[in-house]
Design an enzyme around this catalytic site. Structure first.
Site, PDB file in Angstrom:
ATOM      1  N   SER A  71      43.977  54.967  34.224  1.00  0.00           N
ATOM      2  CA  SER A  71      43.928  53.509  34.358  1.00  0.00           C
ATOM      3  C   SER A  71      42.791  53.013  35.244  1.00  0.00           C
ATOM      4  O   SER A  71      42.449  51.838  35.201  1.00  0.00           O
ATOM      5  CB  SER A  71      45.258  52.971  34.899  1.00  0.00           C
ATOM      6  OG  SER A  71      45.436  53.366  36.255  1.00  0.00           O
ATOM      7  N   LYS A 140      45.585  50.570  41.801  1.00  0.00           N
ATOM      8  CA  LYS A 140      44.849  49.508  41.103  1.00  0.00           C
ATOM      9  C   LYS A 140      43.858  48.871  42.076  1.00  0.00           C
ATOM     10  O   LYS A 140      43.847  49.165  43.264  1.00  0.00           O
ATOM     11  CB  LYS A 140      45.806  48.429  40.572  1.00  0.00           C
ATOM     12  CG  LYS A 140      46.950  48.926  39.702  1.00  0.00           C
ATOM     13  CD  LYS A 140      46.495  49.482  38.381  1.00  0.00           C
ATOM     14  CE  LYS A 140      47.689  50.004  37.570  1.00  0.00           C
ATOM     15  NZ  LYS A 140      47.275  50.739  36.366  1.00  0.00           N
TER      16      LYS A 140
END
Length: 250
Positions: A71, A140
């Protein structure tokens, strides 16, 4: 003078036995045995100090984590090992662009499988000698801080923060991101996060849409700021938060 029968002979035999035992252990052997014990003691002290220091560092300064997904490509690749600075945001302020590790308190991830435990691995992870491989953490990039209005997208398909469009060099250049429309204002005590591999990151965009409000990550859930890629060695580097990208945000 009367003497006790056998006393002199017994004393002579006892002295002879001691002498023979003493002669049986040469000075070299005694020195070698003493040196081995001293060496083992020194190694034990070094190991104990290393474990204590590692635990203190892991608890208060840095903690190692393992990257299990794609990701954050190209910034982080699957199987990278990173060090996370635990002083952010505890002692130092969080900034837009920071890459953060956080606990999955909102159920973004599926339940972790109940694999057989390895006590040795768990102990080494606990003291910080191995990276955390638990599957209930995510990583993230912070795009919006408390009070920010984050919108996707402007006429040029750019995300804007407080009306300022972002040029994002960290986004995976191998694929053109598929726009996901959103317009949010980040509540106090939370952040808005997105993966650098936009087409392969289930981040704030999707969870906010599926469950209103759950896309915002509580600052209290943050483990810290990812600071360094430590392994593999050919990827050893400090991680950038790209201050120029957010310099124009009012």
């Amino acid at each position: 003078m009367t003497s006790t029968p056998g006393t002199g002979s017994s004393e002579a035999e006892g002295a002879g036995a001691v002498e023979r035992r003493t002669r049986g252990t040469s000075p070299e052997k005694r020195e070698k045995k003493g040196g081995l014990l001293a060496w083992l003691k020194e190694i034990g002290i070094i190991v104990a100090v290393s474990v204590i220091l590692s635990f203190l560092i892991k608890t208060f300064l840095f903690k190692a984590f393992y990257i299990p997904s794609e990701s954050m490509v190209p910034t982080l690749e699957e199987n990278d090992r990173i060090f996370v600075n635990l002083l952010v945001p505890r002692a130092f302020p969080l900034e837009r662009g920071d890459v953060v590790v956080f606990r999955d308190s909102k159920g973004w991830l599926p339940a972790a499988p109940q694999n057989g435990t390895n006590p040795v691995q768990e102990a080494l992870e606990f003291v910080g000698l191995l990276p955390d491989t638990s599957e209930q953490h995510l990583i993230k990039r912070v795009i919006g801080l408390p009070g920010d209005r984050v919108v996707c997208c402007d006429a040029d398909s750019r995300i804007t923060v407080n009306g300022a469009p972002l040029t994002e060099p960290y986004v995976n250049p191998a694929e053109v991101p598929r726009p996901v429309a959103f317009d949010v204002t980040v509540p106090e005590g939370t952040v808005w996060v997105m993966g650098d591999n936009r087409n392969h990151s289930s981040d704030s965009r999707f969870h906010d849409e599926a469950q209103p409000g759950s896309g915002f990550i509580s600052i209290s859930d943050l483990e810290g700021k990812a600071a360094v890629i430590a392994w593999p060695l050919n990827r050893l580097r400090a991680l950038d938060n790209y201050p120029d990208t957010f310099a124009g945000v009012p």
